[in-house]
Design an enzyme around this catalytic site. Structure first.
Site, short mmCIF file in Angstrom:
data_model
loop_
_atom_site.label_atom_id
_atom_site.label_comp_id
_atom_site.label_asym_id
_atom_site.label_seq_id
_atom_site.Cartn_x
_atom_site.Cartn_y
_atom_site.Cartn_z
N GLY A 46 -4.57 4.64 -6.73
CA GLY A 46 -4.23 3.33 -6.16
C GLY A 46 -4.36 3.32 -4.66
O GLY A 46 -3.49 2.81 -3.94
N ARG B 141 -5.63 -0.23 -1.56
CA ARG B 141 -4.82 -1.16 -0.76
C ARG B 141 -3.43 -0.57 -0.53
O ARG B 141 -3.08 0.45 -1.10
CB ARG B 141 -4.63 -2.48 -1.53
CG ARG B 141 -5.90 -3.21 -1.82
CD ARG B 141 -5.61 -4.51 -2.59
NE ARG B 141 -5.36 -4.29 -4.00
CZ ARG B 141 -4.28 -4.75 -4.66
NH1 ARG B 141 -3.36 -5.46 -4.01
NH2 ARG B 141 -4.11 -4.53 -5.95
N LYS C 212 10.22 3.97 -12.92
CA LYS C 212 10.40 4.74 -11.69
C LYS C 212 11.46 5.84 -11.86
O LYS C 212 11.31 6.94 -11.33
CB LYS C 212 10.76 3.81 -10.52
CG LYS C 212 9.62 2.89 -10.10
CD LYS C 212 8.43 3.67 -9.56
CE LYS C 212 7.31 2.77 -9.06
NZ LYS C 212 6.14 3.52 -8.57
N ILE D 66 8.36 -2.09 1.37
CA ILE D 66 7.18 -1.84 2.21
C ILE D 66 6.28 -3.08 2.18
O ILE D 66 6.08 -3.68 1.11
CB ILE D 66 6.38 -0.62 1.68
CG1 ILE D 66 7.30 0.59 1.40
CG2 ILE D 66 5.25 -0.25 2.64
CD1 ILE D 66 7.97 1.23 2.60
N ASN E 229 0.25 7.54 -6.72
CA ASN E 229 0.74 6.36 -6.01
C ASN E 229 0.54 5.07 -6.79
O ASN E 229 1.35 4.15 -6.68
CB ASN E 229 0.04 6.27 -4.65
CG ASN E 229 0.21 4.90 -4.01
OD1 ASN E 229 1.28 4.57 -3.49
ND2 ASN E 229 -0.83 4.06 -4.10
N TYR F 228 10.28 -1.93 -14.64
CA TYR F 228 9.86 -1.23 -13.41
C TYR F 228 10.86 -0.12 -13.06
O TYR F 228 10.48 1.02 -12.77
CB TYR F 228 9.75 -2.24 -12.27
CG TYR F 228 9.21 -1.70 -10.96
CD1 TYR F 228 7.84 -1.53 -10.76
CD2 TYR F 228 10.07 -1.37 -9.91
CE1 TYR F 228 7.34 -1.05 -9.55
CE2 TYR F 228 9.57 -0.88 -8.70
CZ TYR F 228 8.21 -0.73 -8.52
OH TYR F 228 7.73 -0.24 -7.33
P1 NAP Z 1 -0.31 -2.76 -4.10
O1 NAP Z 1 -0.44 -3.21 -2.70
O2 NAP Z 1 -0.18 -3.77 -5.19
O3 NAP Z 1 -1.51 -1.75 -4.43
C1 NAP Z 1 -1.55 -1.14 -5.68
C2 NAP Z 1 -2.71 -0.17 -5.75
O4 NAP Z 1 -2.66 0.47 -7.03
C3 NAP Z 1 -4.05 -0.86 -5.66
O5 NAP Z 1 -4.95 -0.01 -4.97
C4 NAP Z 1 -4.47 -1.01 -7.12
O6 NAP Z 1 -5.89 -0.99 -7.33
C5 NAP Z 1 -3.88 0.26 -7.71
N1 NAP Z 1 -3.64 0.16 -9.16
C6 NAP Z 1 -2.93 -0.76 -9.84
N2 NAP Z 1 -2.96 -0.51 -11.15
C7 NAP Z 1 -3.71 0.61 -11.31
C8 NAP Z 1 -4.14 1.35 -12.42
N3 NAP Z 1 -3.79 1.00 -13.68
N4 NAP Z 1 -4.93 2.44 -12.22
C9 NAP Z 1 -5.29 2.80 -10.97
N5 NAP Z 1 -4.93 2.13 -9.86
C10 NAP Z 1 -4.14 1.05 -10.04
O7 NAP Z 1 1.00 -1.84 -4.28
P2 NAP Z 1 1.83 -0.99 -3.20
O8 NAP Z 1 2.93 -1.83 -2.71
O9 NAP Z 1 0.90 -0.34 -2.26
O10 NAP Z 1 2.49 0.09 -4.17
C11 NAP Z 1 1.98 1.41 -4.31
C12 NAP Z 1 3.02 2.25 -5.02
O11 NAP Z 1 4.23 2.26 -4.27
C13 NAP Z 1 3.39 1.72 -6.40
O12 NAP Z 1 3.63 2.80 -7.29
C14 NAP Z 1 4.69 0.96 -6.15
O13 NAP Z 1 5.49 0.90 -7.30
C15 NAP Z 1 5.30 1.83 -5.08
N6 NAP Z 1 6.30 1.17 -4.26
C16 NAP Z 1 6.01 0.05 -3.54
C17 NAP Z 1 7.00 -0.54 -2.76
C18 NAP Z 1 6.74 -1.76 -1.91
O14 NAP Z 1 7.72 -2.30 -1.37
N7 NAP Z 1 5.51 -2.20 -1.74
C19 NAP Z 1 8.28 0.00 -2.74
C20 NAP Z 1 8.55 1.14 -3.49
C21 NAP Z 1 7.55 1.72 -4.24
P3 NAP Z 1 -6.79 -2.34 -7.02
O15 NAP Z 1 -6.78 -2.47 -5.53
O16 NAP Z 1 -8.10 -1.97 -7.57
O17 NAP Z 1 -6.08 -3.46 -7.71
#
Ligand code: NAP
Length: 261
Positions: free
Chosen positions: A11, A14, A169, A198, A89, A165
């Site tokens: 992932g 982005r 986690k 984030i 990730n 979710y």
């Molecule tokens: P995001 O901006 O939605 O980006 C998600 C990334 O994961 C994208 O690159 C997407 O690919 C990829 N992805 C989604 N489904 C996938 C799959 N089945 N196989 C491979 N890649 C996949 O999310 P983010 O906020 O950066 O989150 C990244 C991680 O951090 C996640 O595990 C999330 O749960 C965790 N997290 C996020 C936050 C927050 O506040 N943002 C807080 C705590 C934890 P495409 O670009 O091709 O769609």
């Protein structure tokens, strides 16, 4: 065989994954930039990785698919012959935030498959490869391979409008403990990073809600976390700064986990 340390970041097109890829690029890594469907974002990430001093390639693979996970590994090994760092990730939020008493089994299956089962079996496959590397040597300047999983404050914070979710986690937390215990004999350290809120596409839809919470002091460091906050924590692990820690949880959450009186 790559002269650069080799990282796989799921992932990584982005958001947080991109932030991690860029910080690893600053350390000179070759980064396999995995993504699910947004090829343009992954290509852009690759340009940023190269500009930051790294190299790499993009690889579309759904972490929830066994066939895709196998192909991901095959492609990385064909390109570099080795994996030094796996960063689990990739993850998704539920498509709708539904109350615990209403949420669907379909959403539960999706979240478990992508957020828990996918990383669990990807880690299993990569761990086998890492053990082979350790046993066949020689050791590179990077040292023993390492594994990092990005979980969330949702691993321990009950949000009743996204139980699926939270459960996924929390499961990843135990996954970290399990692989840490199993892989220590090979010198392969395993870490969990727990981000707070984030600024990424995942949280864009709830920006106002979190803006207000930050103003009210919901966590001590009153700002949004940024992808590079997580990237820098991963980089510390990649530099080998935590050699006597495994199964360790690293909170990167502005102090959200603190209890205060
Ligand atoms: P995001 O901006 O939605 O980006 C998600 C990334 O994961 C994208 O690159 C997407 O690919 C990829 N992805 C989604 N489904 C996938 C799959 N089945 N196989 C491979 N890649 C996949 O999310 P983010 O906020 O950066 O989150 C990244 C991680 O951090 C996640 O595990 C999330 O749960 C965790 N997290 C996020 C936050 C927050 O506040 N943002 C807080 C705590 C934890 P495409 O670009 O091709 O769609």
């Amino acid at each position: 065989m790559s002269q650069r340390p080799v990282s796989v970041v799921t992932g990584a097109g982005r958001g947080i994954g991109r932030g991690i890829a860029i910080e690893l690029a600053k350390l000179g890594h070759a980064v396999a930039i995995n993504y699910a469907g947004n090829a343009a974002a992954a290509d852009e990430c690759l340009q940023l990785v190269r500009a930051a001093g790294g190299d790499g390639f993009t690889v579309r693979a759904d972490v929830a698919s066994a066939a895709d996970r196998t192909r991901l590994l095959t492609e990385v090994l064909a390109a570099y012959g080795r994996i030094d760092l796996l960063v689990n990730n990739a993850g998704v939020a539920p498509s709708v935030r539904a109350d615990l008493l209403e949420a669907s089994e379909e959403s539960f299956d999706r979240l478990i498959n992508i957020n828990l089962k996918g990383p669990y079996f990807l880690t299993q496959a990569v761990a086998r490869q890492m053990i082979q590397q350790v046993q066949s040597g020689p050791e590179t300047a990077f040292g023993r391979p390492r594994i990092v999983t990005i979980t969330s404050i949702s691993a321990y914070t009950a949000s009743v409008n996204r139980g699926d979710y939270c459960v996924a986690k929390a499961g990843l937390g135990m996954m970290t403990a399990l692989f840490a215990a199993r892989l220590a004999e090979y010198g392969i350290n395993v870490y969990e990073i727990r981000p707070g809120v984030i600024a990424t596409d995942m949280t864009a839809g709830v920006q106002e809600k979190y803006d207000k919470l930050i103003e009210q002091g919901a966590w001590p460091i009153r700002r949004w976390g940024q992808p590079d906050d997580i990237g820098r924590a991963v980089a510390a692990i990649a530099r080998g700064e935590l050699p006597f820690s495994t199964g360790e949880v690293i909170n990167v959450d502005g102090g959200f986990h603190l209890r205060t009186l």
